[in-house]
Design a protein around this motif. Structure first.
Motif, short mmCIF file in Angstrom:
data_model
loop_
_atom_site.label_atom_id
_atom_site.label_comp_id
_atom_site.label_asym_id
_atom_site.label_seq_id
_atom_site.Cartn_x
_atom_site.Cartn_y
_atom_site.Cartn_z
N ILE A 52 4.84 4.14 6.40
CA ILE A 52 4.40 2.79 6.74
C ILE A 52 5.58 1.82 6.64
CG2 ILE A 52 2.95 0.85 6.00
CD1 ILE A 52 0.86 3.01 5.13
N ARG A 53 6.35 1.93 5.56
CA ARG A 53 7.51 1.05 5.35
C ARG A 53 8.56 1.27 6.44
NH1 ARG A 53 9.35 3.28 1.12
NH2 ARG A 53 7.64 2.55 -0.19
N GLU A 54 8.89 2.55 6.75
CA GLU A 54 9.93 2.84 7.74
C GLU A 54 9.55 2.37 9.14
OE1 GLU A 54 11.91 6.89 5.79
OE2 GLU A 54 10.73 7.05 7.62
N GLU A 55 8.29 2.52 9.52
CA GLU A 55 7.87 2.18 10.87
C GLU A 55 7.56 0.70 11.05
OE1 GLU A 55 6.03 6.38 12.45
OE2 GLU A 55 4.61 4.82 11.86
N VAL A 110 7.33 -5.27 11.70
CA VAL A 110 8.50 -5.24 12.58
C VAL A 110 8.70 -3.78 12.98
CG1 VAL A 110 10.98 -5.63 12.75
CG2 VAL A 110 9.58 -7.20 11.40
N ALA A 111 8.72 -3.51 14.27
CA ALA A 111 8.89 -2.14 14.74
C ALA A 111 10.24 -1.60 14.32
CB ALA A 111 8.75 -2.08 16.25
N ALA A 112 10.23 -0.42 13.73
CA ALA A 112 11.47 0.23 13.29
C ALA A 112 11.27 1.74 13.36
CB ALA A 112 11.82 -0.21 11.87
N ASP A 113 12.31 2.48 12.99
CA ASP A 113 12.27 3.94 12.99
C ASP A 113 11.84 4.42 14.38
OD1 ASP A 113 12.70 6.42 11.78
OD2 ASP A 113 10.60 6.61 11.20
N ASP A 114 10.72 5.15 14.49
CA ASP A 114 10.32 5.66 15.80
C ASP A 114 9.16 4.87 16.42
OD1 ASP A 114 8.43 6.57 14.03
OD2 ASP A 114 8.50 8.65 14.66
N GLY A 157 7.91 -1.98 8.09
CA GLY A 157 8.40 -2.92 7.09
C GLY A 157 7.31 -3.44 6.17
N VAL A 158 6.10 -2.95 6.32
CA VAL A 158 4.96 -3.41 5.53
C VAL A 158 4.80 -2.55 4.27
CG1 VAL A 158 2.41 -3.48 5.55
CG2 VAL A 158 3.71 -4.42 7.47
N GLU A 159 4.44 -3.19 3.17
CA GLU A 159 4.09 -2.49 1.93
C GLU A 159 2.57 -2.49 1.83
OE1 GLU A 159 6.17 -0.96 -0.16
OE2 GLU A 159 7.96 -1.62 0.93
N ALA A 160 2.00 -1.34 1.50
CA ALA A 160 0.54 -1.21 1.44
C ALA A 160 0.13 -0.38 0.23
CB ALA A 160 0.03 -0.56 2.72
N ALA A 161 -1.06 -0.67 -0.26
CA ALA A 161 -1.64 0.08 -1.38
C ALA A 161 -2.69 1.04 -0.84
CB ALA A 161 -2.29 -0.88 -2.37
#
Length: 135
Positions: free
Chosen positions: A56-59, A97-101, A61-65
């Protein structure tokens, strides 16, 4: 004919922020260009929960529980055999924010998210995950 070594283990997270669902537009096969929930392969030695938070973080940038287990699903295509373990999650921080793949990442109201997602299993996971939300 492509030979595959066997099923790949993957995790996915339905991240809720109020009544909105976090989606990514996939930048790789399988399902390149389609909207889905964030997730990806579990690395050797990684727990499912750790892999989920990382993906979730890599794709996005969001932190989730993590809130709970939604289900396990399979996908068998020309691109491989995937066993996906999906969870309901609650947004903690960060703007997508779109990141990684991922080609794109954003929160969408539930009804719009259901329209954007093309795979019935993913729509089912999103619907089932609603039961983990606080009333």
């Amino acid at each position: 004919m492509t030979l595959h070594s066997g099923p790949k283990l993957a995790v996915g997270g339905v991240v809720w922020r109020g009544g909105e669902v976090l989606l990514i537009r996939r930048g790789k096969e399988p399902w390149m260009g389609q909207w889905s929930i964030p997730g990806g392969k579990v690395d050797f030695g990684e727990t499912l929960e750790t892999a989920l938070a990382r993906e979730i973080r890599e794709e996005t940038g969001v932190e989730a529980a993590l809130k709970g287990f939604v289900g396990a699903f399979e996908s068998i295509t020309a691109h491989g055999h995937y066993v996906m373990i999906d969870y309901a999650c609650e947004w903690l921080s960060g703007e997508p924010v779109a990141a990684d793949d991922a080609l794109d990442a954003a929160f969408f109201p539930f009804a719009e998210a259901m329209e954007k997602v093309g795979w019935d299993e993913t729509r089912n996971v999103i619907s089932l995950s609603k039961s983990f939300l606080a009333p």
